[in-house]
Structures are given as C-alpha cells and as structure tokens.
Design a protein around this motif. Structure first.
Motif, PDB file in Angstrom:
ATOM      1  N   HIS A   4       0.425 -43.121 -85.224  1.00  0.00           N
ATOM      2  CA  HIS A   4      -0.607 -42.540 -85.089  1.00  0.00           C
ATOM      3  C   HIS A   4      -0.018 -41.019 -85.261  1.00  0.00           C
ATOM      4  O   HIS A   4      -0.646 -40.042 -85.966  1.00  0.00           O
ATOM      5  CB  HIS A   4      -1.548 -42.783 -83.688  1.00  0.00           C
ATOM      6  N   ALA A   9       0.838 -40.255 -88.715  1.00  0.00           N
ATOM      7  CA  ALA A   9      -0.420 -39.851 -89.614  1.00  0.00           C
ATOM      8  C   ALA A   9      -0.833 -38.553 -89.249  1.00  0.00           C
ATOM      9  O   ALA A   9      -1.187 -37.769 -90.445  1.00  0.00           O
ATOM     10  CB  ALA A   9      -1.383 -40.867 -89.435  1.00  0.00           C
ATOM     11  N   ILE A  69      -8.135 -40.151 -86.435  1.00  0.00           N
ATOM     12  CA  ILE A  69      -7.354 -40.966 -87.010  1.00  0.00           C
ATOM     13  C   ILE A  69      -7.507 -42.145 -86.048  1.00  0.00           C
ATOM     14  O   ILE A  69      -6.791 -42.236 -84.765  1.00  0.00           O
ATOM     15  CB  ILE A  69      -5.897 -40.562 -87.234  1.00  0.00           C
ATOM     16  N   LEU A 106      -6.323 -46.727 -90.180  1.00  0.00           N
ATOM     17  CA  LEU A 106      -5.226 -47.299 -90.337  1.00  0.00           C
ATOM     18  C   LEU A 106      -4.877 -48.530 -89.749  1.00  0.00           C
ATOM     19  O   LEU A 106      -5.094 -48.733 -88.463  1.00  0.00           O
ATOM     20  CB  LEU A 106      -3.903 -46.274 -89.940  1.00  0.00           C
ATOM     21  N   TRP A 123       6.225 -49.255 -92.213  1.00  0.00           N
ATOM     22  CA  TRP A 123       5.535 -48.074 -92.708  1.00  0.00           C
ATOM     23  C   TRP A 123       6.576 -47.217 -93.413  1.00  0.00           C
ATOM     24  O   TRP A 123       7.423 -46.533 -92.772  1.00  0.00           O
ATOM     25  CB  TRP A 123       4.535 -47.347 -91.938  1.00  0.00           C
ATOM     26  N   LEU A 139       2.359 -44.148 -96.123  1.00  0.00           N
ATOM     27  CA  LEU A 139       1.493 -43.709 -95.111  1.00  0.00           C
ATOM     28  C   LEU A 139       0.572 -42.439 -95.770  1.00  0.00           C
ATOM     29  O   LEU A 139      -0.365 -42.315 -95.490  1.00  0.00           O
ATOM     30  CB  LEU A 139       2.127 -42.952 -93.759  1.00  0.00           C
ATOM     31  N   VAL A 185      -3.321 -42.037 -95.771  1.00  0.00           N
ATOM     32  CA  VAL A 185      -3.826 -40.867 -95.260  1.00  0.00           C
ATOM     33  C   VAL A 185      -4.481 -39.986 -95.889  1.00  0.00           C
ATOM     34  O   VAL A 185      -5.578 -39.421 -95.766  1.00  0.00           O
ATOM     35  CB  VAL A 185      -2.983 -39.985 -94.192  1.00  0.00           C
TER      36      VAL A 185
END
Length: 305
Positions: free
Chosen positions: A70, A73, A144, A170, A178, A183, A187
């Motif tokens: 998180h 992102a 997110i 996600l 990842w 990513l 995103v």
C-alpha cells in the motif's frame, strides 16, 4: 481479498523511502525496517525462493506485506504526474405497457489525466485520503485498496463532498512478489482495477441513459399477440371502435365534425397518444379501459352487439 503466498517485497530505508528488495543489499545490510511494525528487515536474495524481505526476529508481522504494498503504491502515485482514471458508466432500462423494452449503457472511456500536484494522507473530515491530486485547480481523491476497500459509510461521506473520487484495487496475491515495474503498471495504467466511487457527472449520465432507454423502447415494433377484443359503440350516430390489445387500447372513429372534438378530448384525458397514417387512431393504456367505457356511455355512446 486473498493474501496466501504473498511475500513482502517492499521495506522502508533509513531515509524513510519505500524501497524494493531488488534495489538493496543482501541480508541486514539492506538497512531497512518494516513499515507496519518498525522491526528490522532482512533482504533474502537467494537462488531458490523469490526475493523478499523477512523480519530479523524470525516471525513476520501480520499485514506487513500488504501494508508495504500500500505504501509503495502511494509512492508510485506521488512520483508521477499522470494516471489513468476509470471509465464512467451508466446503465438504464425502460419497460412499456405493451411489453417493449429499451436498455442502454453509456460509457465514458478511461482517460489519462495529468495532475499539477499530488499529496498523500490528506485529512478530509473524519477520514484521510490516500492521495489527493490537483487537476485544473480542483481536487481529485484517489483511494488505494489492498486489504480494505472503501466502505459504504466512507463512500457516502465522500460523495456528499461532490469531489471526484476513484479507487484503485490491488489484489495482493496477484503476484507472489511485486516489482516496481509491475506495481507502476497496476497503479498507473491498468483500466480494469479502478472504479469511480463518486463523480458529479454520474447523475447527468444516468438521466441521459434513461432518456435513451425510453426512446429505444418506443423505436421497437409492437408485437401483436392473441385475438384483440373489439367493442363497438355509436355516439350521435357515429361508429366508435374500442380495440383491446395486450399492449394497450386503440380508439377509432371516422371523422365527424360534431364527434371529433369530444372523443379527442376524452382520449387526451386518459393519456392517449394519436397515431397518424395508416392507423389514424388513439392509443391508451390498458388500465383505463373501465373508466373510458364509463365515460363514453356517460356521453351517450350506445354499445352495439
């Protein structure tokens, strides 16, 4: 959202930045800690298992991998000036009394929006917005979701503000690990994983879809079914025909200067619509038949046969 098999791919370096396990030194030399619990991390960069961070104490904390994803992102968003926003979609359907239906889906496709600035963890009322972008001087909220999508209460509160807000979802277990490249694609570029939580233009788009659904229903041909029931009257010597169909009533009479304005007013009072050539009759809802017959007889129409 399932998280089985997810390795922790990101940690926090000594400068407070989120870093990938692929860009640090091996073992404790990575000098990173967990963004969730703060414990020292070890960069495991072996040849058998996928590279990942592990807690130096031996037991990974709950939610460390997801929390780090998180944070990573958000860092991706903050480092970019453009992001793909979701499609805006409105669906509507309309059903006529005669059985015809119209269905419409209107879609504004996803667009790449450039932002003048990006800020994270912005307080708004009782909530904190993951990232707020500024576009043409107005804010756009970006949420997110990794393990906790926006709930209905928060969604309603954000909608009340009238600010455009969309959510990027996600799926943690989409990848065992990842990378920054993966990513960034999820995103910034993926149209399938994002939806609008609120958009001021949605109500207008829904109204447009409803209007088009009604129009499409009327454009379809009427399907005739069964044998229609015909009732004949005479009003001041003029024959009047009332035909009952499954989809509605048809009221017809030959032109007569005395009768025409009377029956025209009656038809309009019951919500009738005039159909020109070749029919030259009035179409009324089925539900008004009893009241219509009563009105005709009250005007002196005599039933025949």
């Amino acid at each position: 959202m399932g998280t089985i098999g997810l390795f922790q791919s990101f940690g926090v370096d000594q400068d407070g930045r989120i870093v990938s396990v692929e860009e640090v030194s091996r073992g404790k030399a990575c000098e990173c800690c967990c963004p969730e619990c703060g414990e020292v991390l070890i960069a495991r960069q072996g040849e058998v298992r996928a590279w990942h961070f592990a807690h130096a104490g031996g037991a990974d904390c709950g939610g460390g991998a997801e929390g780090a994803l998180h944070r990573a992102a958000k860092q991706v968003l903050l480092s970019q000036s453009a992001v793909l926003v979701p499609a805006l979609e409105a669906k509507a359907s309309h059903h006529l009394d005669d059985g015809r239906t119209g269905e419409v889906t209107l879609v504004r496709p996803p667009e790449l929006w450039a932002f003048e600035s990006m800020r994270d963890e912005v307080p708004v009322g009782d909530y904190r917005i993951d990232v707020v972008g500024t576009r043409d001087g107005t804010p756009v909220f970006i949420e997110i979701a990794v393990t906790h999508p926006v709930g209905e209460i928060k969604r309603s509160a954000l909608a009340a503000l009238g600010v455009r807000c969309f959510e990027i979802v996600l799926e943690p277990s989409l990848h065992e690990t990842w990378t920054w490249d993966g990513l960034r694609r999820e995103v910034l570029e993926c149209p399938e994983n994002r939806t609008w939580l609120c958009h001021p233009d949605l109500a207008e788009l829904v109204d447009q879809a409803r209007c088009e659904a009604v129009a499409r229903a009327f454009e379809k041909p009427v399907i005739m079914s069964g044998v229609p029931e015909r009732t004949r009257f005479r009003l001041y010597g003029t024959p009047v025909h009332l035909v009952s169909q499954a989809w509605g009533l048809c009221l017809w009479w030959p032109f007569n200067e005395r009768v025409n304005p009377i029956l025209k007013a009656v038809a309009k009072s019951f919500g009738g619509r005039y159909k020109g050539a070749p029919y030259r009759n009035w179409v009324l809802p089925v539900a008004v038949k009893v009241a219509l017959v009563s009105q005709l007889e009250g005007l002196g129409a005599v039933r025949e046969g």
